[in-house]
Write a protein that holds these residues in place. Structure first.
Motif, PDB file in Angstrom:
ATOM      1  N   VAL A 131     -25.623  16.333   0.882  1.00  0.00           N
ATOM      2  CA  VAL A 131     -24.724  17.517   0.983  1.00  0.00           C
ATOM      3  C   VAL A 131     -23.558  17.525   2.031  1.00  0.00           C
ATOM      4  N   PRO A 132     -22.588  17.443   1.782  1.00  0.00           N
ATOM      5  CA  PRO A 132     -21.554  17.578   2.798  1.00  0.00           C
ATOM      6  C   PRO A 132     -21.413  18.964   3.783  1.00  0.00           C
ATOM      7  N   VAL A 133     -21.417  18.545   5.265  1.00  0.00           N
ATOM      8  CA  VAL A 133     -21.211  19.714   5.998  1.00  0.00           C
ATOM      9  C   VAL A 133     -20.110  19.409   6.980  1.00  0.00           C
ATOM     10  N   TRP A 134     -19.328  20.496   7.262  1.00  0.00           N
ATOM     11  CA  TRP A 134     -18.358  20.346   8.146  1.00  0.00           C
ATOM     12  C   TRP A 134     -18.813  20.457   9.580  1.00  0.00           C
ATOM     13  N   ALA A 135     -18.544  19.335  10.386  1.00  0.00           N
ATOM     14  CA  ALA A 135     -19.180  19.253  11.876  1.00  0.00           C
ATOM     15  C   ALA A 135     -18.160  19.696  12.924  1.00  0.00           C
ATOM     16  N   GLU A 136     -18.195  20.915  13.362  1.00  0.00           N
ATOM     17  CA  GLU A 136     -16.870  21.407  13.930  1.00  0.00           C
ATOM     18  C   GLU A 136     -16.590  20.760  15.311  1.00  0.00           C
ATOM     19  N   ARG A 137     -17.623  20.250  16.126  1.00  0.00           N
ATOM     20  CA  ARG A 137     -17.675  19.512  17.090  1.00  0.00           C
ATOM     21  C   ARG A 137     -16.987  17.999  17.141  1.00  0.00           C
ATOM     22  N   SER A 138     -17.395  17.241  15.768  1.00  0.00           N
ATOM     23  CA  SER A 138     -16.658  16.179  15.838  1.00  0.00           C
ATOM     24  C   SER A 138     -15.669  16.267  14.834  1.00  0.00           C
ATOM     25  N   LYS A 139     -15.335  17.330  14.439  1.00  0.00           N
ATOM     26  CA  LYS A 139     -14.042  17.470  13.377  1.00  0.00           C
ATOM     27  C   LYS A 139     -14.117  16.483  12.140  1.00  0.00           C
ATOM     28  N   ARG A 140     -15.375  16.299  11.393  1.00  0.00           N
ATOM     29  CA  ARG A 140     -15.452  15.574  10.532  1.00  0.00           C
ATOM     30  C   ARG A 140     -16.604  16.194   9.521  1.00  0.00           C
ATOM     31  N   GLU A 141     -16.498  15.623   8.285  1.00  0.00           N
ATOM     32  CA  GLU A 141     -17.382  15.913   7.206  1.00  0.00           C
ATOM     33  C   GLU A 141     -18.581  15.033   7.360  1.00  0.00           C
ATOM     34  N   VAL A 142     -19.901  15.701   7.775  1.00  0.00           N
ATOM     35  CA  VAL A 142     -21.053  14.766   7.616  1.00  0.00           C
ATOM     36  C   VAL A 142     -22.093  15.106   6.310  1.00  0.00           C
ATOM     37  N   SER A 143     -22.509  13.719   5.783  1.00  0.00           N
ATOM     38  CA  SER A 143     -23.230  13.890   4.751  1.00  0.00           C
ATOM     39  C   SER A 143     -24.488  13.784   4.794  1.00  0.00           C
ATOM     40  N   TYR A 144     -25.211  14.929   4.892  1.00  0.00           N
ATOM     41  CA  TYR A 144     -26.823  15.150   5.072  1.00  0.00           C
ATOM     42  C   TYR A 144     -27.531  14.875   4.014  1.00  0.00           C
ATOM     43  N   ALA A 145     -28.604  14.153   4.116  1.00  0.00           N
ATOM     44  CA  ALA A 145     -29.611  14.270   3.002  1.00  0.00           C
ATOM     45  C   ALA A 145     -30.409  15.239   2.739  1.00  0.00           C
ATOM     46  N   VAL A 146     -30.824  15.700   1.444  1.00  0.00           N
ATOM     47  CA  VAL A 146     -31.716  16.705   1.261  1.00  0.00           C
ATOM     48  C   VAL A 146     -32.994  16.299   0.551  1.00  0.00           C
ATOM     49  N   CYS A 147     -34.231  16.516   1.455  1.00  0.00           N
ATOM     50  CA  CYS A 147     -35.341  15.907   0.948  1.00  0.00           C
ATOM     51  C   CYS A 147     -36.213  17.022   0.082  1.00  0.00           C
ATOM     52  N   ASN A 148     -36.287  16.711  -1.116  1.00  0.00           N
ATOM     53  CA  ASN A 148     -36.927  17.710  -2.196  1.00  0.00           C
ATOM     54  C   ASN A 148     -37.924  17.128  -2.717  1.00  0.00           C
ATOM     55  N   ASP A 149     -38.327  15.905  -2.550  1.00  0.00           N
ATOM     56  CA  ASP A 149     -39.394  15.067  -3.296  1.00  0.00           C
ATOM     57  C   ASP A 149     -40.141  14.245  -2.389  1.00  0.00           C
ATOM     58  N   ARG A 150     -41.172  13.819  -3.109  1.00  0.00           N
ATOM     59  CA  ARG A 150     -42.162  12.598  -2.445  1.00  0.00           C
ATOM     60  C   ARG A 150     -41.421  11.310  -2.005  1.00  0.00           C
ATOM     61  N   LEU A 195     -38.636  21.396   4.099  1.00  0.00           N
ATOM     62  CA  LEU A 195     -37.367  20.716   3.850  1.00  0.00           C
ATOM     63  C   LEU A 195     -36.383  21.204   2.929  1.00  0.00           C
ATOM     64  N   ARG A 196     -37.173  21.661   1.617  1.00  0.00           N
ATOM     65  CA  ARG A 196     -36.323  21.613   0.438  1.00  0.00           C
ATOM     66  C   ARG A 196     -34.912  22.432   0.234  1.00  0.00           C
ATOM     67  N   ASP A 197     -34.164  21.887  -0.294  1.00  0.00           N
ATOM     68  CA  ASP A 197     -32.643  22.364  -0.297  1.00  0.00           C
ATOM     69  C   ASP A 197     -32.185  22.929   1.204  1.00  0.00           C
ATOM     70  N   ARG A 198     -32.409  21.914   2.274  1.00  0.00           N
ATOM     71  CA  ARG A 198     -32.045  22.456   3.446  1.00  0.00           C
ATOM     72  C   ARG A 198     -31.148  20.814   3.811  1.00  0.00           C
ATOM     73  N   PRO A 199     -29.979  20.962   4.549  1.00  0.00           N
ATOM     74  CA  PRO A 199     -29.485  19.674   4.943  1.00  0.00           C
ATOM     75  C   PRO A 199     -30.445  18.988   6.373  1.00  0.00           C
ATOM     76  N   LEU A 200     -30.845  17.839   6.168  1.00  0.00           N
ATOM     77  CA  LEU A 200     -31.976  17.398   6.834  1.00  0.00           C
ATOM     78  C   LEU A 200     -31.339  16.422   7.915  1.00  0.00           C
ATOM     79  N   SER A 201     -31.903  16.405   9.378  1.00  0.00           N
ATOM     80  CA  SER A 201     -31.571  15.523  10.299  1.00  0.00           C
ATOM     81  C   SER A 201     -32.940  14.786  10.660  1.00  0.00           C
ATOM     82  N   VAL A 202     -32.965  13.631  10.880  1.00  0.00           N
ATOM     83  CA  VAL A 202     -34.324  12.951  11.099  1.00  0.00           C
ATOM     84  C   VAL A 202     -34.295  12.171  12.405  1.00  0.00           C
TER      85      VAL A 202
END
Length: 270
Positions: free
Chosen positions: A78-97, A45-52
């Motif tokens: 981390v903000p990621v532009w979602a082309e389908r919904s035409k908006r910026e999505v704020s993804y969590a990044v899970c780097n620790d316990r 998961l480290r340093d990757r935008p995460l969906s749960v």
């Protein structure tokens, strides 16, 4: 026994509630399992935008990409532009316990990271093939298809690792280095096509379900911005199975039911 607790500064609640219908597990089992495999699952998961995928009692499971407003400030996003919904999505990044435990307390059962990292979003780190047997078929047909993929990779001078999907399929991962997404997508399709030619009676690259003729689908679409369920992630399936890495030598002697919230940790210590 109390239904509450605390780990690593994360308040845990309702631990004795059932996790989901048919899971044969409680929320406590989820927390304990993820805590036990924290180092292993976080490595993927480290340093990757995460969906749960979360599941609340009495509700259908739902995928969460955008973090909720009540997400603690100490969880990196981390903000990621979602082309389908035409908006910026704020993804969590899970780097620790601590972050992982917070998600567990939110009843996040499945963990789906992207194939690219936040530092290099235009390049994926793995070529992935998802081998999905037809409805009513067995895991072992996916295993046979995995060996076709292994041969196709070897013919191209490549090698990969393998894990159960946690459902009834198999995932093959091939590490790549700084490869553009379009090139990886093309290579993935080529490997799938080569594997299909090795045994067209067993395997198919046909995307349309109705045209697959009961064959194992060699899904080569997991590229670009796609996600793949992480190794060691539980799945929302009867018995709460876990997507679990195995060796090629072990693959034809295991079953998805061998790895669950209740049993997978023992597999790590045997």
């Amino acid at each position: 026994m109390s239904g509450d607790g605390e780990l690593d500064g994360v308040q845990l609640t309702n631990l004795d509630q059932p996790l989901f219908e048919g899971s044969d597990a409680t929320k406590r089992n989820l927390v304990d399992y993820l805590d036990a495999v924290a180092d292993r699952i976080i490595a993927g998961l480290r340093d990757r935008p995460l969906s749960v995928i979360r599941v609340r009692l009495g509700q259908e499971p739902f995928m969460q990409k955008n973090v909720p407003k009540y997400t603690p400030s100490w969880i990196p996003t981390v903000p990621v532009w979602a082309e389908r919904s035409k908006r910026e999505v704020s993804y969590a990044v899970c780097n620790d316990r601590r972050t992982l435990l917070w998600f567990a307390n939110q009843r996040a059962v499945e963990y789906h990271p992207t194939l690219a990292t936040v530092d290099d979003p235009q390049h994926v780190t793995h070529l992935v093939l998802d081998l999905d047997p037809p409805a009513g078929d067995t895991f072992h047909s996916a295993v046979h298809a995995a060996f076709l993929v292994r041969q196709a990779l070897a013919d191209a001078g490549l090698s990969g690792t393998v894990k159960t999907s946690g459902a009834k399929g198999v995932h093959v991962f091939v590490p790549v280095t700084s490869a553009p997404m379009a090139d990886v997508a093309a290579a993935t399709r080529a490997i799938a096509a080569r594997a299909e030619r090795l045994d067209p009676v067993l395997a198919t690259t046909e995307y349309v379900l109705e045209r697959r003729e009961g064959k194992v689908f060699l899904d080569s679409t997991r590229s670009g911005g796609a996600t793949v369920v992480a190794a060691y992630s539980p799945r929302i399936r009867p018995g709460a199975p876990v997507s679990f890495p195995v060796t090629w030598d072990e693959l034809d002697s295991v079953s998805p039911s061998d790895f669950t919230l209740r049993t997978a940790v023992r597999q790590l210590t045997d």
